[in-house]
Enzyme design. Structure first.
Site, PDB file in Angstrom:
ATOM      1  N   GLU A  97       0.817  -1.217   0.000  1.00 25.92           N
ATOM      2  CA  GLU A  97       0.000   0.000   0.000  1.00 25.92           C
ATOM      3  C   GLU A  97       0.854   1.271   0.000  1.00 25.92           C
ATOM      4  O   GLU A  97       0.575   2.240   0.692  1.00 25.92           O
ATOM      5  CB  GLU A  97      -0.958  -0.006   1.196  1.00 25.92           C
ATOM      6  CG  GLU A  97      -1.939  -1.176   1.161  1.00 25.92           C
ATOM      7  CD  GLU A  97      -2.912  -1.147   2.314  1.00 25.92           C
ATOM      8  OE1 GLU A  97      -4.097  -1.411   2.085  1.00 25.92           O
ATOM      9  OE2 GLU A  97      -2.480  -0.887   3.454  1.00 25.92           O
ATOM     10  N   ASP A 117      -8.333  -9.403   3.545  1.00 29.64           N
ATOM     11  CA  ASP A 117      -8.217  -8.257   4.447  1.00 29.64           C
ATOM     12  C   ASP A 117      -9.347  -8.235   5.472  1.00 29.64           C
ATOM     13  O   ASP A 117     -10.258  -7.405   5.355  1.00 29.64           O
ATOM     14  CB  ASP A 117      -8.206  -6.953   3.640  1.00 29.64           C
ATOM     15  CG  ASP A 117      -7.828  -5.739   4.474  1.00 29.64           C
ATOM     16  OD1 ASP A 117      -7.168  -5.918   5.517  1.00 29.64           O
ATOM     17  OD2 ASP A 117      -8.181  -4.619   4.082  1.00 29.64           O
ATOM     18  N   GLU A 128     -13.657  -2.844  10.911  1.00 34.29           N
ATOM     19  CA  GLU A 128     -13.565  -2.101   9.654  1.00 34.29           C
ATOM     20  C   GLU A 128     -14.578  -2.592   8.627  1.00 34.29           C
ATOM     21  O   GLU A 128     -15.146  -1.801   7.878  1.00 34.29           O
ATOM     22  CB  GLU A 128     -12.143  -2.234   9.094  1.00 34.29           C
ATOM     23  CG  GLU A 128     -11.947  -1.621   7.726  1.00 34.29           C
ATOM     24  CD  GLU A 128     -10.534  -1.827   7.190  1.00 34.29           C
ATOM     25  OE1 GLU A 128     -10.310  -1.480   6.012  1.00 34.29           O
ATOM     26  OE2 GLU A 128      -9.668  -2.327   7.938  1.00 34.29           O
TER      27      GLU A 128
END
Length: 720
Positions: free
Chosen positions: A308, A382, A410
């Site tokens: 990332e 993820d 999340e």
């Protein structure tokens, strides 16, 4: 800022307020409430706890004694005196040699290790006593918390004999906290670390944070975001971290820092961060020496590299092992470790993002230094509502691995959805890798029982913020608690943990505990059903990950798009990870890969993760895949409605403040579950071109309506 600091000081004062003082329940005390026991158990505890005997003193013993005093003051109404001499009718804290000198025999030190404890009812000075025995002070601290928990839950103490020792060495929280106090993927306010005021002012809340973590066996904390910035390693911020380390040390919690791989360039003004460059190696050695001068028990570095946009060794055509070993050799003389994340997805994943970590790390097995442990997410994508376990857990027998779970939700409704993660932890940890025959579960791999490892551990991405209730809601606290219990014992039962937490956080009344535990145990499956049923993944709106966005397919990188993961078209839906697709099944042990290669032997919960399946494929229920999907969406919504009905019956057992919050959040969760269901069906029906099954309601709005929704200020999203 002043008001927040004042609130924290008043909170600490409230914990020590006289018994009987009026105090609203706001969640600050977590599971450490120590409410007054009923008369019979209160009398029984008081009879065995007339004093606290500490046969030696240390900072850790002092906090253990203070906790026992606090707990007994709450449970019995009286805080006993602290003595240094043996006495019956007491709670005695003793190392194994000290217990032997008291005449308490039959205590085997070996099973306790460095951090374990045993709680026994024995005679001391001719009178019954409760004895907490350990090899080290940390074990006595953990035993003190456990004794109070057992007493609070009404466990008979007259014949108690409990032994417990952690199965993992490193039991860590990872804070994704930034220096400006924003928290990436945080849904409970700002960071609890007030970096601006440190080190001169330390909020009393830091001590309560340490208490809470020690009570569930967490022994390490990474203070800063894995997306690290160079300032974290400057002298100014090292001094701030040192202050926190001083506060945490008596609670047996070591401080770690996320390290930015390019720091030698940004701070040291070198021209390179190449791990094989001697000047780079010297810079990291000097930085490690500086850290250990400030924090003698500094734990080490957590590293996110070449992922990332973060810099890393691959920028210099070096391997991840070479990058990890650079840092490991800098901290090794001080007894430090390096935790190197295997979350390394980058542009170079043309086939399947799920393959990349395995493809990058499997060839490096056995090449890491002894003080390196590789941190692997529970699944290969993820932190999704459900993912199969990461294939690396069965693929690196020569390398210590630690699991990384996300406690902060999340992808699971942020703070407002009631989703208890114990079943997710349990599902992953009990999964059998088959890497070394049957019984090679992920839990046993982590414990070093499949291939002996020097380092073992587990990490959880924290859900803690400066909200008064720490985690954004009372029920989110259960995930912090459950993580600690699973890090201590990866083979524990999610239901047993939920029962413990519920009894201590609310009430041990079985009329309350039974329904709440049932609600919690079904909550994660409900979320999977209304978000990503049957193995779908990453169908959230992009960036902030709030709400559904299965139609998104126009972003620069393929794997940023939900359409990439569903592969929905006229022929069917699902990601083909068999030999005809990305062949990611081949990353699992052969016996397991054979099962996953066939849709008929793949668990239906993972079907669309591994297979692209036709809309009319017949499921075990006899329904077509399309009808089964709609049934799951409907079931998820119905399960949230059932949680609402259950909670409504429990009002008499809950204080008004916490009852009202959970009631309001369940209303929000139901509304959003309906949104998820309707938006997903609206989109996938354009691909399936099939009618809804009989009795299924059509979406409330058009697909255009759902696609037009925007949420530019969703919490926990950098730049949001």
């Amino acid at each position: 800022m002043f008001r927040r600091a004042m609130a924290a000081m008043l909170a600490s004062a409230a914990l020590l307020a006289p018994l009987g003082a009026a105090r609203a329940e706001d969640g600050y005390q977590l599971w450490l409430r120590y409410p007054r026991l009923a008369e019979a158990p209160r009398a029984a505890l008081a009879a065995r706890a007339g004093a606290i005997v500490a046969l030696h003193r240390s900072p850790t013993i002092d906090v253990a004694v203070a906790e026992v005093q606090r707990g007994l003051a709450g449970l019995t109404g009286s805080a006993p005196a602290v003595l240094s001499q043996p006495q019956g009718n007491a709670i005695v804290l003793a190392t194994v040699p000290e217990a032997a000198r008291l005449g308490i025999g039959g205590l085997d030190a070996a099973p306790l290790g460095e951090e374990g404890f045993r709680i026994v009812s024995r005679s001391v000075a001719g009178k019954p006593a409760l004895v907490i025995v350990a090899n080290k002070d940390a074990g006595l601290l953990y035993g003190a918390f456990r004794l109070l928990e057992l007493a609070e839950m009404g466990t008979p103490l007259d014949t108690i004999d409990v032994t417990s020792a952690p199965k993992l060495q490193l039991r860590m929280l990872n804070h994704w906290d930034n220096l400006d106090r924003s928290v990436e993927r945080g849904y409970a306010g700002q960071s609890i670390w007030d970096w601006w005021k440190l080190p001169g002012y330390a909020d009393p809340r830091y001590t309560d944070y340490a208490r809470a973590n020690a009570s569930i066996g967490i022994n390490g904390t990474v203070l800063n975001n894995v997306n690290a910035v160079k300032e974290s390693l400057t002298p100014r911020y090292i001094a701030k971290a040192a202050k926190l380390a001083d506060i945490f040390r008596p609670y047996h919690i070591r401080v770690y820092l996320s390290a930015r791989f390019s720091a030698p360039i940004e701070l040291g003004h070198l021209k390179t961060a190449d791990p094989l460059d001697p000047a780079v190696q010297a810079w990291w050695k000097d930085k490690a020496d500086e850290l250990y001068r400030a924090i003698p028990d500094f734990g080490g570095f957590l590293v996110k590299a070449n992922s990332e946009g973060q810099p890393g060794p691959q920028d210099y055509h070096r391997t991840h092992a070479e990058g990890a070993n650079l840092l490991a050799r800098a901290v090794a003389p001080h007894g430090g470790i390096v935790i190197y994340r295997a979350f390394v997805y980058s542009q170079d994943n043309p086939k399947d993002r799920a393959r990349q970590a395995y493809d990058d790390f499997k060839p490096l097995d056995g090449q890491f230094d002894p003080n390196v442990i590789v941190q692997v997410k529970n699944g290969a994508i993820d932190f999704q509502p459900r993912e199969p376990f990461h294939p690396l857990f069965g693929g690196m027998p020569k390398t210590p691995l630690m699991a990384e779970f996300q406690i902060t939700k999340e992808y699971l409704g942020f703070a407002t959805h009631l989703v208890y993660l114990g079943p997710l932890f349990e599902e992953v940890l009990r999964s059998d890798t088959l890497a070394n025959g049957r019984g090679s579960t992920v839990a046993r791999v982590l414990e070093g029982k499949v291939a002996p490892e020097r380092l073992t551990g587990m990490a959880g991405v924290a859900n803690i913020g400066d909200d008064r209730d720490w985690s954004g809601s009372t029920f989110n606290q259960a995930n912090w608690y459950a993580y600690g219990r699973f890090a201590w014992d990866p083979e524990v039962s999610a239901e047993a943990v939920a029962r413990e937490w519920t009894a201590m956080t609310f009430t041990p009344d079985p009329r309350f505990v039974g329904p709440v535990v049932a609600m919690m145990m079904g909550s994660r499956e409900a979320a999977v059903d209304y978000m990503t049923p049957l193995g779908l993944a990453h169908q959230m709106a992009t960036g902030h990950h709030y709400g559904p966005g299965p139609w998104v397919g126009n972003l620069a990188r393929p794997d940023w798009n939900p359409t990439y993961y569903a592969h929905a078209d006229a022929s069917g839906i699902g990601f083909d990870r068999t030999k005809s697709g990305s062949d990611a099944v081949d990353q699992y042990a052969p016996a397991l890969a054979r099962l996953l290669a066939d849709p008929k032997t793949t668990p239906e919960r993972d079907l669309l993760w591994f297979h692209h399946v036709g809309w009319d494929y017949r499921m075990q229920s006899g329904r077509t895949l399309w009808d089964e999907m709609v049934t799951h969406y409907d079931r998820g919504v119905a399960d949230v409605a059932a949680m609402q009905r259950t909670w409504a019956t429990l009002r008499p057992y809950v204080d008004p403040e916490r009852y009202a919050q959970a009631e309001a959040f369940l209303i929000a969760q139901h509304d959003e579950a309906v949104w998820w269901r309707d938006a997903s069906i609206a989109w996938f029906s354009t691909k399936s071109q099939r009618p809804l099954p009989a009795g299924a309601a059509p979406p409330a709005h058009s697909l255009d309506y759902y696609e037009a929704l925007q949420f530019p200020f969703a919490p926990g999203h950098p730049g949001g």
